[in-house]
Design a protein around this motif. Structure first.
Motif, PDB file in Angstrom:
ATOM      1  N   ALA A  14      15.166 -51.440 -35.067  1.00 34.58           N
ATOM      2  CA  ALA A  14      14.443 -51.475 -33.789  1.00 34.58           C
ATOM      3  C   ALA A  14      13.311 -52.499 -33.836  1.00 34.58           C
ATOM      4  N   MET A  15      12.657 -52.615 -34.989  1.00 37.74           N
ATOM      5  CA  MET A  15      11.596 -53.625 -35.140  1.00 37.74           C
ATOM      6  C   MET A  15      12.176 -55.026 -34.995  1.00 37.74           C
ATOM      7  N   LYS A  16      13.300 -55.262 -35.675  1.00 40.46           N
ATOM      8  CA  LYS A  16      13.933 -56.582 -35.620  1.00 40.46           C
ATOM      9  C   LYS A  16      14.404 -56.905 -34.206  1.00 40.46           C
ATOM     10  N   ALA A  17      14.841 -55.875 -33.467  1.00 38.94           N
ATOM     11  CA  ALA A  17      15.311 -56.066 -32.095  1.00 38.94           C
ATOM     12  C   ALA A  17      14.151 -56.112 -31.093  1.00 38.94           C
ATOM     13  N   LYS A  18      12.943 -55.946 -31.613  1.00 45.28           N
ATOM     14  CA  LYS A  18      11.731 -55.929 -30.780  1.00 45.28           C
ATOM     15  C   LYS A  18      11.787 -54.859 -29.686  1.00 45.28           C
ATOM     16  N   ASP A  19      12.378 -53.702 -30.038  1.00 45.11           N
ATOM     17  CA  ASP A  19      12.459 -52.544 -29.144  1.00 45.11           C
ATOM     18  C   ASP A  19      11.216 -51.685 -29.403  1.00 45.11           C
ATOM     19  N   ALA A  21       9.517 -49.354 -27.726  1.00 44.67           N
ATOM     20  CA  ALA A  21       9.517 -47.908 -27.464  1.00 44.67           C
ATOM     21  C   ALA A  21      10.228 -47.151 -28.587  1.00 44.67           C
ATOM     22  N   ARG A  22      11.383 -47.626 -28.975  1.00 46.14           N
ATOM     23  CA  ARG A  22      12.157 -46.969 -30.046  1.00 46.14           C
ATOM     24  C   ARG A  22      11.402 -47.070 -31.377  1.00 46.14           C
ATOM     25  N   THR A  23      10.836 -48.250 -31.654  1.00 49.48           N
ATOM     26  CA  THR A  23      10.089 -48.447 -32.896  1.00 49.48           C
ATOM     27  C   THR A  23       8.925 -47.471 -32.980  1.00 49.48           C
ATOM     28  N   SER A  24       8.168 -47.350 -31.912  1.00 53.53           N
ATOM     29  CA  SER A  24       6.991 -46.474 -31.936  1.00 53.53           C
ATOM     30  C   SER A  24       7.398 -45.010 -32.111  1.00 53.53           C
ATOM     31  N   THR A  25       8.466 -44.596 -31.439  1.00 56.28           N
ATOM     32  CA  THR A  25       8.933 -43.213 -31.568  1.00 56.28           C
ATOM     33  C   THR A  25       9.383 -42.933 -32.998  1.00 56.28           C
ATOM     34  N   LEU A  26      10.180 -43.834 -33.563  1.00 56.88           N
ATOM     35  CA  LEU A  26      10.675 -43.626 -34.919  1.00 56.88           C
ATOM     36  C   LEU A  26       9.550 -43.687 -35.944  1.00 56.88           C
TER      37      LEU A  26
END
Length: 149
Positions: A14-19, A21-26
């Motif tokens: 998710a970090m690599k995809a610059k997502d 919202a998903r990064t912060s949740t995970l």
């Protein structure tokens, strides 16, 4: 691969995809897992991670309720998105029919006839629904409905 490892690798993806919202949740989920491990002093099992994820979903559902009462749709949307991400790591939720059946079986097993025995019925019903990711609130409402009639 353990559930914890899957969450970590998904967070990296998710970090690599610059997502964001998903990064912060995970990240929040991973932090909660790490905190639980520090409290217990050992690595936690997949079952414990599942329990932690269920509690994270429950916290967010409670937050959604509060934000709706306060008229904060922006925060409701954020929490709902987090619930969706977290639930993707949980098994499929128990259907209403499965919950109804478990409650009916629990009532017949315990011989409950009134609301006084709700605790025993809840315990038996939740035991039957172990591993099916049943929402305790829905189970409780079903038990109340069945014992009231």
């Amino acid at each position: 691969m353990t559930l914890k490892d899957k969450i970590t690798s998904d967070m990296t993806a998710a970090m690599k995809a610059k997502d964001a919202a998903r990064t912060s949740t995970l990240r929040m989920v991973k932090a909660a897992i790490t905190n639980r491990e520090k409290d217990g002093g050992a690595e936690i099992s997949d079952e414990d991670v599942m329990k932690l994820l269920r509690s994270q979903v429950k916290q967010r559902r409670d937050s959604v309720e509060q934000y709706q009462k306060a008229g904060r749709q922006d925060l409701v949307d954020k929490e709902t998105a987090e619930i969706t991400v977290i639930e993707s790591y949980l098994p499929q939720a128990a259907s209403e029919a499965e919950i109804e059946q478990a409650v009916t079986d629990a009532i017949s097993e315990t011989g409950a006839t009134s609301m006084k025995e709700m605790g025993a019925v809840m315990k038996a019903a939740m035991a039957k629904l172990t591993g099916k990711n049943a929402d305790g609130r829905i189970v409780s409402e079903t038990v109340k409905k069945k014992l009231a009639s």
